[in-house]
Scaffold this active site. Sequence first.
Site, mmCIF file in Angstrom:
data_model
loop_
_atom_site.group_PDB
_atom_site.id
_atom_site.type_symbol
_atom_site.label_atom_id
_atom_site.label_comp_id
_atom_site.label_asym_id
_atom_site.label_seq_id
_atom_site.Cartn_x
_atom_site.Cartn_y
_atom_site.Cartn_z
ATOM 1 N N CYS A 298 25.971 59.170 77.531
ATOM 2 C CA CYS A 298 25.595 57.939 78.606
ATOM 3 C C CYS A 298 26.335 56.505 78.436
ATOM 4 C CB CYS A 298 24.072 57.592 78.755
ATOM 5 S SG CYS A 298 23.574 56.623 80.072
ATOM 6 N N CYS B 210 24.280 53.587 79.443
ATOM 7 C CA CYS B 210 23.290 53.163 78.502
ATOM 8 C C CYS B 210 23.732 52.515 77.090
ATOM 9 C CB CYS B 210 22.418 54.485 78.201
ATOM 10 S SG CYS B 210 21.919 55.388 79.454
ATOM 11 N N ASP B 211 24.834 53.291 76.540
ATOM 12 C CA ASP B 211 25.373 52.781 75.225
ATOM 13 C C ASP B 211 26.495 52.090 75.212
ATOM 14 O OD1 ASP B 211 22.947 53.752 74.339
ATOM 15 O OD2 ASP B 211 24.007 55.818 74.101
#
Length: 303
Positions: free
Chosen positions: A131, A134-135
């Site tokens: 992701c 996300c990261d």
Amino acid sequence: MYDLAIVGGGPAGLSAALYAGRAGLSCVVLEKLFFGGQMLKTSEIDNYPGAPEIRDVFSFSESMRAQAAEFGAEFKTEEVVEVRENNGIKTIVTTNGEYRAKALILATGAFPKKLGVPGEEEFAAKGVSYCATCDGAFFKNKTATVVGGGDTALEDALFLSAICKTVYVVHRRDTFRGAKHLYNRAKNKENIRFVLNSTVSEIVGENTVTGVKVKNVKNETETLIDTNAVFIAIGSTPDSGVFKGFVKLDKYGYVITDKNLQSSVSGVFAAGDVRQKTLRQIITAAADGAESVYNVQKFIFEH
């Protein structure tokens, strides 16, 4: 009999449980593994509003569960093996017994497809991610590698290009199945470099990722790319197998819902990553959980 049964204890299911409890609905959440779902597979969350640095993800998920429990939601660690409906009553069969409810929310989530190469498991959450949104922020001004050739891979590369110094895109073919406008945008980015006709053979590193080995599928030569992160974007698989034949699924296995998040079965709703949607994030799953309960309330009142 419960007013509501929720299958799945990730962000969507936990949010639904909280809103159900606050609405005065009797509710049970059935989760086969750990409450928290896919978010337990990341070491840190930094994109949840009001909580810029969630470093103890387990405690964060437990606080979500405990908050819902305070409002009366019940939690059971049991695997659902069958779901059926008769005269409006939903019966959920688990490995331990049966539960009956007036309404049902399917919130089992989805899990990312894996490459299945050496180093992928070893460096999970240590540079290997599924992701980018996300990261990606963890790799500001560093080098990242995206693996895949669809819309998600191209979107991830574009997203990362605004954060990272250099972004490599590894794709097994020389053409992309993703949207042409996404490819054209990526092609025009100076810091995005394409590694085509290539597959990942190994992810390497020490404590964290330091590189990725790629093999050219035409001449079988192998090259090492120095990189700090590998974002794998080759698709996801919804955890919907137990619902096959019960509700309508699309060709990929995602639950088809209407604008009210209701499935093809009256009184059965879907929330989070298991349903058809464009953005799969903790916050969108939590929002689905809240919205689905709002629609459950209307359904119960009308029936």
